[in-house]
Write an enzyme that holds these catalytic residues in place. Sequence first.
Site, PDB file in Angstrom:
ATOM      1  N   ASP A   1      -3.058 -11.006   9.023  1.00  0.00           N
ATOM      2  CA  ASP A   1      -2.194  -9.856   9.280  1.00  0.00           C
ATOM      3  C   ASP A   1      -1.346 -10.097  10.522  1.00  0.00           C
ATOM      4  O   ASP A   1      -0.492  -9.279  10.854  1.00  0.00           O
ATOM      5  CB  ASP A   1      -3.038  -8.591   9.491  1.00  0.00           C
ATOM      6  CG  ASP A   1      -3.329  -7.893   8.171  1.00  0.00           C
ATOM      7  OD1 ASP A   1      -2.791  -8.329   7.132  1.00  0.00           O
ATOM      8  OD2 ASP A   1      -4.111  -6.919   8.178  1.00  0.00           O
TER       9      ASP A   1
ATOM     10  N   ASP B   1      -6.419  -6.699  -2.097  1.00  0.00           N
ATOM     11  CA  ASP B   1      -6.845  -6.534  -0.708  1.00  0.00           C
ATOM     12  C   ASP B   1      -8.293  -6.053  -0.626  1.00  0.00           C
ATOM     13  O   ASP B   1      -8.866  -5.551  -1.608  1.00  0.00           O
ATOM     14  CB  ASP B   1      -5.904  -5.504  -0.052  1.00  0.00           C
ATOM     15  CG  ASP B   1      -5.752  -5.710   1.450  1.00  0.00           C
ATOM     16  OD1 ASP B   1      -6.535  -6.473   2.036  1.00  0.00           O
ATOM     17  OD2 ASP B   1      -4.841  -5.082   2.022  1.00  0.00           O
ATOM     18  N   MET B   2      -8.895  -6.167   0.550  1.00  0.00           N
ATOM     19  CA  MET B   2     -10.279  -5.710   0.778  1.00  0.00           C
ATOM     20  C   MET B   2     -10.393  -5.448   2.279  1.00  0.00           C
ATOM     21  O   MET B   2     -10.471  -6.380   3.069  1.00  0.00           O
ATOM     22  CB  MET B   2     -11.224  -6.836   0.350  1.00  0.00           C
ATOM     23  CG  MET B   2     -12.665  -6.488   0.225  1.00  0.00           C
ATOM     24  SD  MET B   2     -13.616  -6.940   1.685  1.00  0.00           S
ATOM     25  CE  MET B   2     -15.264  -6.794   1.076  1.00  0.00           C
ATOM     26  N   ASN B   3     -10.366  -4.150   2.641  1.00  0.00           N
ATOM     27  CA  ASN B   3     -10.180  -3.830   4.052  1.00  0.00           C
ATOM     28  C   ASN B   3     -11.383  -3.257   4.782  1.00  0.00           C
ATOM     29  O   ASN B   3     -11.225  -2.517   5.739  1.00  0.00           O
ATOM     30  CB  ASN B   3      -8.990  -2.874   4.204  1.00  0.00           C
ATOM     31  CG  ASN B   3      -7.689  -3.629   4.074  1.00  0.00           C
ATOM     32  OD1 ASN B   3      -7.457  -4.588   4.799  1.00  0.00           O
ATOM     33  ND2 ASN B   3      -6.876  -3.238   3.117  1.00  0.00           N
TER      34      ASN B   3
ATOM     35  N   ASP C   1       0.813  -1.215   0.000  1.00  0.00           N
ATOM     36  CA  ASP C   1       0.000   0.000   0.000  1.00  0.00           C
ATOM     37  C   ASP C   1       0.854   1.276   0.000  1.00  0.00           C
ATOM     38  O   ASP C   1       1.901   1.320   0.635  1.00  0.00           O
ATOM     39  CB  ASP C   1      -0.865  -0.053   1.278  1.00  0.00           C
ATOM     40  CG  ASP C   1      -2.023   0.892   1.239  1.00  0.00           C
ATOM     41  OD1 ASP C   1      -2.113   1.686   0.295  1.00  0.00           O
ATOM     42  OD2 ASP C   1      -2.852   0.832   2.164  1.00  0.00           O
TER      43      ASP C   1
HETATM   44  C1  DGJ Z   1      -4.198  -5.086   4.990  1.00  0.00           C
HETATM   45  C2  DGJ Z   1      -3.303  -6.223   4.596  1.00  0.00           C
HETATM   46  O1  DGJ Z   1      -3.700  -7.393   5.203  1.00  0.00           O
HETATM   47  C3  DGJ Z   1      -1.865  -5.851   4.940  1.00  0.00           C
HETATM   48  O2  DGJ Z   1      -1.026  -6.934   4.674  1.00  0.00           O
HETATM   49  C4  DGJ Z   1      -1.483  -4.639   4.147  1.00  0.00           C
HETATM   50  O3  DGJ Z   1      -1.488  -4.936   2.787  1.00  0.00           O
HETATM   51  C5  DGJ Z   1      -2.440  -3.497   4.445  1.00  0.00           C
HETATM   52  N1  DGJ Z   1      -3.806  -3.897   4.251  1.00  0.00           N
HETATM   53  C6  DGJ Z   1      -2.151  -2.314   3.566  1.00  0.00           C
HETATM   54  O4  DGJ Z   1      -3.068  -1.320   3.710  1.00  0.00           O
END
Ligand code: DGJ
Length: 727
Positions: free
Chosen positions: A545, A475-477, A364
Amino acid sequence: MGITVDEARGLFHLQSKGSSYVIGIERGLLLHLYWGKRLREYQGSAAHRFYYRCFSPNPTLEDRTFSPDTLPLEYSTAHGQDFRPPALSVVHGDGGGTCNFLYCGYSIIKGKQPLSGLPAVYVEDAGEAETLELVLNDEISALELVLSYTVFENYNAICRNARLINHGDAAISLHGMLSCQVDMREDAYDVISLWGGHINEQNIQRTPVPHGTFEVGSLRGASSHQFSPFMALCSPQANEWQGEVYAMSFVYSGNFVARTHHDQFGLIRMQVGISDFSWKLEPQQQFTTPETVMVYSCEGLSGMSHTYHRLYRRRLARGFWRDRERPVLLNNWEATYFDFDGEKLLGIAKKAAELGVELFVLDDGWFGKRNSDLSSLGDWVPNSEKLGCSLGELSQQINDCGLGFGLWIEPEMVNEDSDLFRLHPDWVLKSPRYPNSYTRSQLVLDLSRTEVCEYIIESVSAVLRSANISYVKWDMNRHISEAGSPSLPADRQGEVRHRYMLGLYHVLETLTSRFPEVLFESCSGGGGRFDAGMLYYMPQTWTSDNTDAICRLSIQYGTSLVMPPISMGAHVSSVPNHQMNRVSDLSTRGAVAMSGCLGYELDLSKLSDTEQRQVAQQIAEYKDLRRTVQFGDFYRLLNPYEGNEAAWNFVSSDGSEIYTVYVLMQAKPAPPLRLLKLAGLDSNGWYEDLQSGTVYGGDELMQAGLALPLLTSDAQALTFRFRRVSI
Ligand code: DGJ
């Protein structure tokens, strides 16, 4: 393998490699008669017996012993004569909710058809599988229901899904349609499920099936960290090695439910499918559910996992990378977070290359104005000022160090502080009339809309074409709250969550076919979407993570119930660990990460010379044994949930190489002598310990075990390698 039909007696016998599944027809209803170890043939000794049961509705006045409420049904409907949780729930044009499906025919298809727009297990040759389609009709409402079952030559697995076709002249509303249901005819089972949270994924939970309903699921718009789309019943005596296990894994990445219902007569219903959705089905249209993969094992949990691992590795994962060794990578996230420039990245990459790493992944912060998580998601334009050059130039410089170049991206999301949001504020999911909420300052793009999916496809394609990119971390946060879409009418708002998944699957299908040689790794804050649906498009997932080696023991152990080690991204990070503040040996961190797809997530140049040499050795050793880890069989030996240790071993697909990992979590005074018994070896074979040169019999290693040296400090690992020899 095969499907045998006894039309005279109304019996369908599905045989896979080692299991049988039998369905009977009784007065038009499909009854579940048997699921278990393979039978040569089925005569009907377990045929259902009928008794009069008070308060259970009978379809006719003449026979009080016949009631759907008491029967083991293959698929049940709501508001009818079965009061248990239904698999199908509809509201007709007239407002009624009753259905009455009766069997009307079957067909057998060689092989297995793809599920249009949905991920599914596949075959490469029609001879690998056979599919039975059972057709049921509800004449009153002109609805047709098709239940599909695929059995395999080489796997004790059955893939199931259901299809509903509206032949009527009015639209109906689907309020629930699960992929599969099995009414188990014995009641002494435990139920196993996987629960967790962010940085705490895939904890194993096992409990006797209670009366009433027990369920896990997700209402988060993603399969989630909280529960996995998986459930298994097992006999109370079942353990890792023996006992019967009946499992369901759902090939879907959105909202789901997995449930048991233990009824008054000792039947246990197990169901899996989409949850929290509705669907308007117009005349002549059909709705197809995602697929569930049911696995039977009479060899305990190890038998179940081996079937899932082999099937998912060979016939769910696809493409260029399916059978290829995965590269050792270095990801800069924990090394720099957002604080980097091109020079810093290059310094990290050079050291990584020197120590044997094969791929550098830029996480990121490389695009828009993104120097924190407050802005720029949606603006997939490289920040050349921050990078000091274009993305193409950076990738070239990384390639010049001898490394592949990979990139992080989070295409389903947008920040309000982004050009994309300023241009298209209506492109986010949004409940009519209510304000949106935020997670990590971001909103979710509305993937139920074609133009949004097209934007994602084209913007990601442009990035992938702009540089030599061989890997993508997708990714998907955040999870999906306020899941509405301004583009859909009021009576279709309940479709949004499923339409989002269909949109996402379309995007992933397009991008993975457009860039077939790119290795895609799925991520959702770690394992928030580690499911079989994602595995169809992306053959790896960032497992968690949490990079702490001790926490990873349980996370990877739990994940391995269904997912093969080759699908698990696992990295060595710096100490004290960023999530747990724990200090563990580099060798322990290495051993745990080498049990999946090995990566590093730290600035290796900050390690001492001795540590750097150790990293170089780890990488060299991993390259030597990764075929065994990635394509071999995985045996769990000691369960970290039950004690203070974890252990497992890998056996290469030809049985010639063994890699064993043992970890003591917490040192204790006066520790007992530990004998570690291996698994998966040939009892008559001979195995050389590559460290000591001693040759052991496979029987000795599995029955007498290996005497381990006493370990006296926390978080210590031991690893062993054996090679099969002939003497
Ligand atoms: C969440 C991911 O699980 C991390 O490994 C990392 O890529 C962050 N997002 C970056 O924003």
